[in-house]
Design an enzyme around this catalytic site. Structure first.
Site, mmCIF file in Angstrom:
data_model
loop_
_atom_site.group_PDB
_atom_site.id
_atom_site.type_symbol
_atom_site.label_atom_id
_atom_site.label_comp_id
_atom_site.label_asym_id
_atom_site.label_seq_id
_atom_site.Cartn_x
_atom_site.Cartn_y
_atom_site.Cartn_z
ATOM 1 N N HIS A 104 17.698 28.934 -10.952
ATOM 2 C CA HIS A 104 17.248 28.497 -12.438
ATOM 3 C C HIS A 104 16.724 29.087 -13.678
ATOM 4 O O HIS A 104 17.144 29.324 -14.861
ATOM 5 C CB HIS A 104 16.369 27.365 -12.112
ATOM 6 N N GLN A 143 17.296 27.330 -5.740
ATOM 7 C CA GLN A 143 16.489 27.252 -6.932
ATOM 8 C C GLN A 143 15.800 28.867 -7.786
ATOM 9 O O GLN A 143 15.531 28.756 -8.922
ATOM 10 C CB GLN A 143 15.152 26.503 -6.329
#
Length: 437
Positions: A266, A263
């Protein structure tokens, strides 16, 4: 890499937990006026404003804002076979899971001749936003379009920023997947201007206003959504992504580290948070994070996210306290990697999507789980839900009373209308039974 918040030996109140929650230094309010100016420009100058904004922000001027039918067909035909198969598999799974989100009509009989029907009516037209930026998101096309189609939305428009690398066109994978889903109204426009175009329409492009705008984006997209609320519906003010992992000493440290890194990939403002009652596990995860962050392609971006104020290791006394912290954080993505996951799940109230066990990573939900990956960020899962078929539906109550049923309830209406000093409400009922003035 990953600062430590040590809550051991304490029992913070909810207010104290909210103050301790790590957050990125983003302020949607600060972007409101710039977003409003861009929207006003589109309202005043239409397609010309969108072209100018693309040149300014995307560093390229599209040949046209609306994508031609031939370009959509060509992009669909040009999809690599493996990409097309992966997309079709994702579409099938998301369609099946989205269908389960459509409530069945209900008919409630309150008395003889007294019926209230509950129906779920789709909005007629929606605008779906697929971001550009640091990655290409064909999966976001699927996650936006499929629930709208399942809900029964008749008219769907899609926007994504023009790409300098593709001569001012939308990324061809985005257009190809849109065409694969049968979307023929696609616009090369991005940012706040695109949200304004959806909300107010652009007559010179033949772009009609929509009733709801959905999809993730940067802080200016989030600000634009706030600006147009009231003119059109929105899903949520999406911001930088986040993941929170609750783990105990049974968790695989490398699994946890790889999920946090996934994550952080990103965006530099992405939040990666580990909450654990095991200091030993935290130490092992930090060791694996260094290796994982160094060895992957976007290591600089990932390190910036992991070093940011929004990312942390949170040490707690027990898993009850871990769940309390998770509820205060309101994660977009919540992973539970503990021995008794069901016990922790029972205490969770706030999360966009929840991933249980070592073999349910967030990446699964990003692509192939069948769940939707357009989720509330920045703690918004404390009061908002992720994108679903329900996003595009409005509950409507249809009331059917006959004369006898109305007569039976007339005294209730008369009493309450008098109490509220609205006598004409009661008179609207008694007029039906021969009492006229």
């Amino acid at each position: 890499m990953l600062r430590t918040i040590d809550l051991r030996g304490t029992r913070p109140t909810l207010s104290e937990l909210l103050a301790l929650v790590p957050r990125a230094a983003t302020d949607v309010a600060a972007a409101l006026e710039p977003a409003r100016a861009l929207i006003d420009d589109v309202r005043a100058r239409g397609g010309a404003a969108l072209l100018d904004q693309a040149e300014r922000f995307d560093r390229v001027r599209p040949a046209a804002v609306r994508v031609a039918a031939g370009e959509l067909a060509s992009a669909r035909a040009a999809l690599r076979p493996d990409v097309r198969r992966a997309v079709e598999s994702t579409i099938e799974r998301v369609r099946a899971a989205s269908a389960a989100q459509v409530p069945a009509p209900e008919r409630t009989v309150l008395a003889t001749g007294a019926v209230v029907e509950q129906r779920w009516q789709p909005v007629g037209r929606v605008g779906l936003y697929v971001p550009g930026g640091k990655a290409v998101y064909p999966s976001s096309v699927v996650m936006n379009v499929v629930p709208a189609q399942v809900a029964g939305v008749r008219s769907i428009a899609l926007a994504s920023p023009a790409q300098a690398a593709h001569g001012g066109r939308i990324h061809p994978t985005i257009t190809g997947v849109a065409a694969l889903l049968g979307i023929d109204e696609v616009y090369a426009m991005g940012g706040a201007g695109a949200i304004g175009a959806f909300a107010y329409g652009v007559p010179d492009l033949g772009l009609e206003p929509v009733q709801r705008v959905t999809g993730p984006g940067n802080v200016f997209v989030a600000a634009a959504k706030r600006v147009v609320q009231g003119v059109t519906g929105i899903d949520a003010e999406a911001g930088p992504t986040d993941i929170l992992v609750i783990a105990d000493d049974s968790a695989d440290a490398d699994f946890v580290a790889s999920d946090l890194v996934s994550q952080a990939e990103h965006d530099e403002l992405a939040a990666a948070v580990l909450v654990t009652d095991s200091a030993a596990l935290a130490e092992r995860v930090l060791e694996r994070l260094v290796i994982r962050a160094t060895e992957t392609r976007h290591s600089e971006r990932i390190r910036a996210a992991l070093d940011g104020a929004q990312s942390a290791v949170v040490l707690v006394d027990d898993l009850e306290q871990a769940a309390d912290f998770a509820n205060a954080f309101g994660a977009e993505h919540l992973e539970i990697q503990v021995r008794d996951a069901e016990a922790v799940l029972a205490r969770i109230e706030n999360a966009g999507a929840i991933f249980i066990g070592p073999y349910s990573p967030v990446s699964l939900g990003d692509y192939a789980a069948g769940s939707n990956h357009v989720l509330p960020t920045g703690g918004q899962s404390r009061h908002a839900a992720g994108l679903s078929a329900a996003t595009f539906l409005r509950p409507q109550q249809v009331v059917r009373y006959d004369e006898g049923a109305l007569r039976e309830v007339a005294p209730v209406i008369a009493t309450l209308s008098e109490e509220e000093d609205l006598p004409a409400h009661g008179e609207a009922v008694t007029a039906r039974f021969g009492e006229r003035r």
